[in-house]
Structures are given as C-alpha cells and as structure tokens.
Design a protein around this motif. Structure first.
Motif, short mmCIF file in Angstrom:
data_model
loop_
_atom_site.label_atom_id
_atom_site.label_comp_id
_atom_site.label_asym_id
_atom_site.label_seq_id
_atom_site.Cartn_x
_atom_site.Cartn_y
_atom_site.Cartn_z
N CYS A 1 -7.21 2.13 -10.90
CA CYS A 1 -5.83 1.87 -10.46
C CYS A 1 -5.77 0.70 -9.49
CB CYS A 1 -5.23 3.13 -9.82
SG CYS A 1 -4.99 4.50 -10.98
N ASP A 2 -4.53 0.26 -9.17
CA ASP A 2 -4.31 -0.92 -8.33
C ASP A 2 -5.05 -0.83 -7.00
OD1 ASP A 2 -2.56 -1.47 -10.35
OD2 ASP A 2 -0.74 -1.24 -9.15
N SER A 3 -5.47 -1.98 -6.51
CA SER A 3 -6.04 -2.07 -5.17
C SER A 3 -4.91 -2.05 -4.14
CB SER A 3 -6.83 -3.37 -5.03
OG SER A 3 -7.14 -3.63 -3.67
N SER A 4 -5.15 -1.33 -3.04
CA SER A 4 -4.17 -1.34 -1.95
C SER A 4 -4.51 -2.38 -0.89
CB SER A 4 -4.10 0.05 -1.30
OG SER A 4 -5.36 0.40 -0.73
N GLU A 5 -5.55 -3.17 -1.15
CA GLU A 5 -5.91 -4.24 -0.22
C GLU A 5 -4.84 -5.32 -0.20
OE1 GLU A 5 -9.55 -5.13 1.47
OE2 GLU A 5 -8.55 -3.22 1.87
N ARG A 6 -4.55 -5.83 0.96
CA ARG A 6 -3.60 -6.93 1.06
C ARG A 6 -4.20 -8.16 0.37
NH1 ARG A 6 -1.19 -8.20 6.87
NH2 ARG A 6 -0.44 -6.07 6.44
N GLY A 7 -3.45 -8.71 -0.55
CA GLY A 7 -3.94 -9.86 -1.29
C GLY A 7 -4.62 -9.50 -2.59
N GLY A 8 -4.67 -8.20 -2.91
CA GLY A 8 -5.25 -7.81 -4.20
C GLY A 8 -6.74 -7.54 -4.13
N TRP A 9 -7.40 -7.67 -5.27
CA TRP A 9 -8.80 -7.30 -5.39
C TRP A 9 -9.72 -8.27 -4.66
CZ3 TRP A 9 -10.07 -2.71 -7.29
CH2 TRP A 9 -9.15 -2.05 -8.10
N SER A 10 -10.61 -7.71 -3.85
CA SER A 10 -11.58 -8.54 -3.14
C SER A 10 -12.89 -8.56 -3.91
CB SER A 10 -11.83 -7.98 -1.73
OG SER A 10 -12.52 -6.73 -1.82
N SER A 11 -13.76 -9.48 -3.56
CA SER A 11 -15.06 -9.58 -4.23
C SER A 11 -15.91 -8.34 -3.98
CB SER A 11 -15.80 -10.83 -3.77
OG SER A 11 -15.99 -10.82 -2.37
N ASP A 12 -15.79 -7.74 -2.79
CA ASP A 12 -16.54 -6.51 -2.49
C ASP A 12 -16.09 -5.36 -3.38
OD1 ASP A 12 -18.23 -7.49 -0.58
OD2 ASP A 12 -17.02 -6.85 1.12
N GLN A 13 -14.78 -5.24 -3.62
CA GLN A 13 -14.28 -4.19 -4.49
C GLN A 13 -14.81 -4.35 -5.91
OE1 GLN A 13 -10.11 -4.98 -3.36
NE2 GLN A 13 -9.89 -2.75 -3.24
N VAL A 14 -14.75 -5.55 -6.42
CA VAL A 14 -15.23 -5.82 -7.78
C VAL A 14 -16.74 -5.57 -7.86
CG1 VAL A 14 -15.52 -7.60 -9.54
CG2 VAL A 14 -13.38 -7.44 -8.26
N ARG A 15 -17.46 -5.95 -6.82
CA ARG A 15 -18.91 -5.76 -6.81
C ARG A 15 -19.26 -4.28 -6.85
NH1 ARG A 15 -19.85 -8.14 -2.36
NH2 ARG A 15 -19.79 -10.21 -3.30
N LEU A 16 -18.52 -3.44 -6.12
CA LEU A 16 -18.79 -2.01 -6.13
C LEU A 16 -18.53 -1.42 -7.52
CD1 LEU A 16 -19.52 0.62 -4.73
CD2 LEU A 16 -17.12 0.86 -4.03
N ILE A 17 -17.46 -1.84 -8.17
CA ILE A 17 -17.16 -1.36 -9.52
C ILE A 17 -18.30 -1.71 -10.48
CG2 ILE A 17 -15.62 -1.67 -11.49
CD1 ILE A 17 -13.35 -2.07 -9.42
N GLN A 18 -18.81 -2.93 -10.37
CA GLN A 18 -19.91 -3.35 -11.23
C GLN A 18 -21.17 -2.52 -10.97
OE1 GLN A 18 -19.94 -4.91 -13.83
NE2 GLN A 18 -18.96 -6.92 -13.83
N ARG A 19 -21.43 -2.20 -9.71
CA ARG A 19 -22.62 -1.42 -9.39
C ARG A 19 -22.50 0.01 -9.89
NH1 ARG A 19 -24.68 -1.70 -3.38
NH2 ARG A 19 -26.51 -0.78 -4.41
N LEU A 20 -21.27 0.53 -9.89
CA LEU A 20 -21.06 1.91 -10.33
C LEU A 20 -20.96 2.02 -11.85
CD1 LEU A 20 -18.46 3.13 -7.69
CD2 LEU A 20 -20.90 3.69 -7.77
N ARG A 21 -20.75 0.92 -12.52
CA ARG A 21 -20.50 0.92 -13.96
C ARG A 21 -21.54 1.72 -14.76
NH1 ARG A 21 -22.39 -2.72 -17.77
NH2 ARG A 21 -23.11 -4.12 -16.11
#
Length: 384
Positions: free
Chosen positions: A145-165
């Motif tokens: 679901c959508d990121s609640s971070e101001r400014g949208g998805w950060s590189s750290d968020q995307v990196r965590l998703i990739q690690r959990l994949r």
C-alpha cells in the motif's frame, strides 16, 4: 526513513514463522507496515496470464495489522474479473518493483472501478507491485500500500521491500504447498498425517528424526531422494549440492535464524521431478512440543500412483471416463499442465473439461471438487 538491522531480522523471523503458521502472517505484515510506513499489503499466488485463463491459489489482504478476508472476497468477486492491471502484472519482469499506477492507462486511471474504488479504499493507488516467479509456472504477486512518507517512496523503503522479497515469495509458496498437502495447522501430528505429501522432520544437525508413510516410501525407493545414514541425499550430484545449500540455510549455526527454500529433484524413473520444500522451525513453536526439531521437509510427487479408481469416481459422480481420469489426477496432486502433457492435449482443452465437470457437480472451485473426490475414497472431509 531508515530501518535497523534488528528491525529487518525481526520482520524476516515473523515471515519465516508464518510459512508454517498462517496466523502469524498479519503480524509480519503489520511490522512491515510499521517499519516501512505503509498501511498493509495484498499478496497472491496464481497461475495463468489473466482472469479468463488463470486461477488464484492463495490470497492474503492485510490492512492496519489485520487480515481482511472480507476484502479478499470483495475484491475477487467484484473487481478481479475486470481489473485491467492483471494481464499487465503477469507480464512484468521477475522481481521488478513497479508503481501501481503504471499498470493502468491514463484513461483507466479516470474510469477503472478497480483503480478508483478498490485501490483507492485500500490506499494503494500509489503503492508498489512486485511479480515473482514461482515453481511450475506459478506467479507470486505482492502489492504494498501507499507510503505515508512525505514526498513518497524513499530509497530505504524500496531497499527493504527488495530485501524482503525472497522471504515473502517463499512464504506464499510454502502456504500453497501446505494447503495442497491438506495441512491446515502447525502441529507435527497434522503434518505427518498428510496422505498426499511426504513429510520429514529434521533435527538441528540435519538428521532425519521422523517421516510419514509417503516420505518413507520415497526414501525407500531411493530414486531422487534417499536416506544415507539418517541424512537426506539426492541421486544427482548437482541436486545434492543444492539440497545441502538449502539445508544449511534452514539449519544455520546456533543463534542464527534459518531461511526456507524450495527445489526440484530429478529422478530416473520419471520425467517429473520431486518438489522439495524445506522450512526452519523456530524456537517459538510450542505446537511442535519439542525443541529438537530443526526443520520440516515437504515432498511432492506429482507422478505418484493414484490411489483412487477413476472408473469408480466417474460412475458415482456421473462423469465421462475422461472426466473421471481428470478429477482423479487433480485429487492426487497433478496440475492441469501435468494432465495436458500426459494426455497430449492442450491446457485449454483440459481446462474446458474441468469447467464441464464444475457445471455437472455444481461447484466453482477446484478444492471443492477435490474434496468431493477424496471423500469417495474414504478420506475424511477436508476443512474449508
């Protein structure tokens, strides 16, 4: 947003736990949301390229830390058949993260009920999608679901998703395999009583502690998997190296967390390999009544002999001989693709026969048909 190594390890541990105990998945999803600033996710495993030629074998929608079966039913009843993104999602590159909005055209983003109602209410219009390859042509799909971070998805968020994949992918594969084995709970008793799949318990050194009848038969034959001085081994050296790697991951040194994995094991007696799934058993599992168990091995043999008489099934259910053979094949663990290859027919033809059987039997799900066939052969009724 940043996340700690400890947070990642706790999430990974929850996902590993959920592979053997489905009730733990909402907790894993909730922690992913807390760390990654999201509301939840939708996870699915299916086959085919579109709602018309495919089927959904597993679905989990979690919002605000709870599994929402009402949302699962609502989406698949009202939106899935016409959701424009599904065929596009099925063609995505394996493991590639894609914004949800990119799977809809500009016009669809204005008019699509799936985008403007379902995804909007889930707060997932700006979410992220992953498609992951599974075994035997299956696909694992994960919508965050959508990121609640101001400014949208950060590189750290995307990196965590990739690690959990890979861990999320393996969770979906294990849950499907256990459902196919007709295992609904995490107890050793229930695992070992599976009639359709071989089940082996390994201790923390990788030695075989216990095996059900199906697994014992497979090991006794020694074609594919074998028991060598109480350790699992394979016929082919390359497979043995892969099995050793998976077991090392599932049974790491004391104090480290194991990882689940799957592989195919070649045999000389059949062109169809064995499917082997290995999952670690965490210290948190009171269901297993012992801490000596280190991992559970689940073995699927799609080419195993049918224990159900197709002619008897056809006569009782008022099916044609061809339909009787098809339902018995499905009830004994074969896929539509297996049946097509074995009979020289196309998958579309086999699927057409299955739809005719559904119509005759008044059912709409393969699991209901399989339950009916197994009940004819003296199997206990399967829970929903």
């Amino acid at each position: 947003m940043t996340y700690s190594r400890d947070a990642y390890e706790r999430i990974r541990a929850l996902i590993q736990d959920a592979a053997l105990n489905d009730a733990r998945w909402p907790a894993a999803d909730r922690m992913i949301g807390e760390v990654n600033r999201t509301r939840g996710s939708a996870l699915g495993l299916g086959e085919g390229q579109s709602p018309a030629d495919g089927s959904i074998l597993l679905a989990r929608i979690c919002l605000d830390g709870e599994r929402r079966e009402d949302w699962e039913h609502r989406y698949f009843s009202n939106y899935f058949p016409d959701d424009e993104r599904i065929p596009r999602w099925a063609r995505l590159e394996n493991g590639r993260i894609t914004p949800a909005a990119d799977l809809y055209t500009d016009e669809e983003r204005k008019a699509s009920p799936a985008y403007n109602e379902a995804l909007a209410e889930m707060r997932a219009q700006n979410g992220l999608y992953l498609r992951m390859d599974g075994p035997d042509g299956l696909h694992v799909g994960w919508l965050i679901c959508d990121s609640s971070e101001r400014g949208g998805w950060s590189s750290d968020q995307v990196r965590l998703i990739q690690r959990l994949r890979p861990h999320v992918r393996q969770f979906a594969i294990m849950r499907h395999a256990l459902a196919e084995a007709e295992v609904t709970g995490p107890s050793t008793t229930e695992l070992l009583t599976s009639r359709r799949y071989g089940v082996i318990h390994l201790d923390r050194r990788g030695r075989i502690m216990e095996a059900n009848d199906r697994a014992a038969d497979i090991l006794r034959q020694g074609d594919g998997l074998a028991d060598f001085d109480a350790y699992l081994c394979t016929r082919m050296p390359a497979d043995n190296a892969e099995l050793s790697r998976l077991m090392a991951r599932a049974l790491p040194p004391f104090g480290e967390r194991g990882s689940a994995g799957s592989m195919r094991v070649a045999r000389s007696s059949s062109e169809t390999p064995l499917a082997v799934h290995i999952a670690p058993v965490g210290e948190e599992y009171p269901h297993f009544r012992t801490r000596r168990i280190g991992a559970v091995v689940l073995i699927a043999d799609p080419s195993g002999p049918a224990r159900i008489d197709p002619a008897r099934v056809a006569a009782i259910l008022d099916l044609t001989p061809t339909e009787g053979r098809l339902v018995v094949a499905l009830a004994t663990g074969r896929t539509l693709r297996d049946v097509a290859l074995a009979t020289g027919r196309t998958e579309e033809t086999v699927r057409w026969h299955l739809k005719q059987i559904f119509r005759k039997q008044g059912v709409s799900r393969q699991v209901d048909l399989v339950r009916r066939v197994l009940a004819l052969d003296g199997f206990a009724d399967l829970p929903d």
